[in-house]
Scaffold this active site. Sequence first.
Site, short mmCIF file in Angstrom:
data_model
loop_
_atom_site.label_atom_id
_atom_site.label_comp_id
_atom_site.label_asym_id
_atom_site.label_seq_id
_atom_site.Cartn_x
_atom_site.Cartn_y
_atom_site.Cartn_z
N ASP A 64 1.07 -1.31 -0.44
CA ASP A 64 0.39 -0.11 -0.51
C ASP A 64 0.92 1.13 -0.19
OD1 ASP A 64 -1.94 1.61 0.43
OD2 ASP A 64 -2.64 0.19 0.98
N SER A 114 -7.21 3.87 -1.20
CA SER A 114 -6.77 2.91 -2.09
C SER A 114 -8.02 2.46 -1.39
CB SER A 114 -6.34 2.29 -0.15
OG SER A 114 -5.30 2.86 0.06
N HIS A 177 -10.15 -2.37 6.70
CA HIS A 177 -10.25 -0.77 6.55
C HIS A 177 -9.31 -1.30 4.70
CE1 HIS A 177 -6.33 1.58 5.90
NE2 HIS A 177 -7.40 2.22 6.73
N THR A 179 -8.19 -1.14 1.70
CA THR A 179 -7.37 -2.50 1.12
C THR A 179 -7.98 -4.34 1.20
OG1 THR A 179 -5.25 -1.50 0.06
CG2 THR A 179 -5.32 -3.22 0.08
N ASP A 334 2.05 2.65 3.65
CA ASP A 334 1.04 3.83 3.37
C ASP A 334 1.56 4.72 4.81
OD1 ASP A 334 -1.01 5.41 1.10
OD2 ASP A 334 -2.23 4.88 3.45
N HIS A 338 1.83 8.98 5.31
CA HIS A 338 1.38 10.08 5.50
C HIS A 338 1.94 10.47 6.59
CE1 HIS A 338 -2.28 9.33 2.78
NE2 HIS A 338 -2.13 7.60 3.30
N HIS A 376 -1.11 2.30 -5.02
CA HIS A 376 -0.88 3.94 -5.89
C HIS A 376 0.42 4.64 -4.68
CE1 HIS A 376 -1.92 4.81 -2.14
NE2 HIS A 376 -2.99 4.66 -1.83
N HIS A 460 -1.08 11.68 -1.35
CA HIS A 460 -0.53 9.85 -2.42
C HIS A 460 -0.60 10.78 -3.84
CE1 HIS A 460 -4.00 7.20 -0.83
NE2 HIS A 460 -3.23 7.46 -0.16
#
Length: 543
Positions: A64, A114, A177, A179, A334, A338, A376, A460
Amino acid sequence: MKQLAILFCALLAQLSGSDALPQGSDKYEDMSFWLRSGQENLQRILAHRNNENRARNIILFIGDGMGISTITAGRIFKGQMKGNTGEEYKLTFEKFPNTGLAKTYNIDKQVPDSAGTATAIFSGVKCRYKVIGYDTKASYNHCDKNIDEASKLTTVADWAQQTGMHTGFVTTTRITHATPAGLYAHINNRDWECDTAIPTRYKNCVKDIARQLIEDAPGNKFQVMMGGGSQNMGLSMDPIDPDTCVRGDGKNLTEVWLKNNPQGKMVTNAEQLLSVDIANTSKILGIFSTSHLPYHSVKSDQVPTLANMTTQAIRLLRKNKNGFLLMVEGGRIDMAHHHNWAKLALEELSELENAITAALQQVKLEETLVIVTADHSHSFTINGYPSRGNDILGFANNPNDSEVAFYETLSYANGPGFYHHRRNDSNNVNETWRPVDQDGTRNEPFYPHMAGMYLKDESHGGEDVGVYAIGPYSHLIRGTFEQNYIAHVVAYAACFKDWPSHCDNAYNRYFYELSNSVNQNTNSFLLSLISFISLLFITNFSF
């Protein structure tokens, strides 16, 4: 024989580590090295033969947020951890014979999230930003039973189950979540993970993601589900995470799962997971934290590694003679990005690589299609002109050779790192940033790298992501393609029920009915025209 000799020499070179340049070395590879390595790579490609067996097993690895810049930095980071310069290192999946690029945009966003990307990867259909399991007719954050029912998508998990395969997923995020939810959920807002997150006006319109996982197909048919998220499931664990919802309906969905799966095993720590009697267990539900699993570098031994979860999942799933489908997500790459936590992101990528390596040891590649990709990218960059072998987490320049102050090789276009680095104790407009080389927190796990603009959460990135494949029909992964294509490759390679595949020539069958009115009208017109021509033909030649 010649091909075997070439492959043996290439393997020997890899095992000997002859291509790795020791860190600190200034004796760089000469002409003969590069000519030889180029020829070795050429011969390896020439010797490759496509695997056209049926893919009995499918393993999908999702890093991710694992964009190309993250893979490059992660490659160097992992190589440097082994004492080498790092640039020449190859991650396990970078050695796969087939590679392509996937375009990640959502139907309504240049830069995706996502939920939309997971839907594309798993269903073969692109959808809206932050929506899971519906096509474009459904709206974000607005539930309409009739529209949503007409928009509902099925996924590779549904198709695999209908083909008689076992299915499951493991993740370092909550099991509800975005994904993992892309495999099983249909929801207008990815954040509706438990009942209290759904707006009151939609309470009777849609189930929360956690309930869909436990109560509805394909979720209730999974043999393996592992990750975090006890809070969303109604299972009491500490501490409470304020960033996700708490159930308000009093349901403990893990108890519902145990009641429905008496031969299943629920585990909540690494010791329990690793001691599961796989031979006498039909299913595993593993929940190891209140919310997401802790980052690997700061977790306790009670939390299993991604490789632990992946290994146990495969050991259970491979008992099925019809094969299996497994999704493995390295989800905290991911989340580290962030926060601008570059080192943590690279460590999480390393964890994903370990899980891939572990998986390859558990399966036969003659019958297992392995695909590694990202959903992504991120606004993360490798910049400057650092020397070969320079610490990837270090500085991109040497101020002794330049008038420019120290700056980091790894940085972000935006994110919370902006305020960490911004200097607020000076009236000099030219003193905008704190000297990065004097920051005493640089070696801490949660050190934020430089960001050029403040955002609470770094964003992203919208560029294409890499797709790496090995095993049956992995050669279908090539070129640049839409992200939804991945599901079509999986269906074709595995010969899923009611999908066109290499197992037969019945290309007149297709899983989804064509519901687009334009297509329907066009098809109706063509059929009418064909019928009319046939009638004329029969009339003219019947006597």
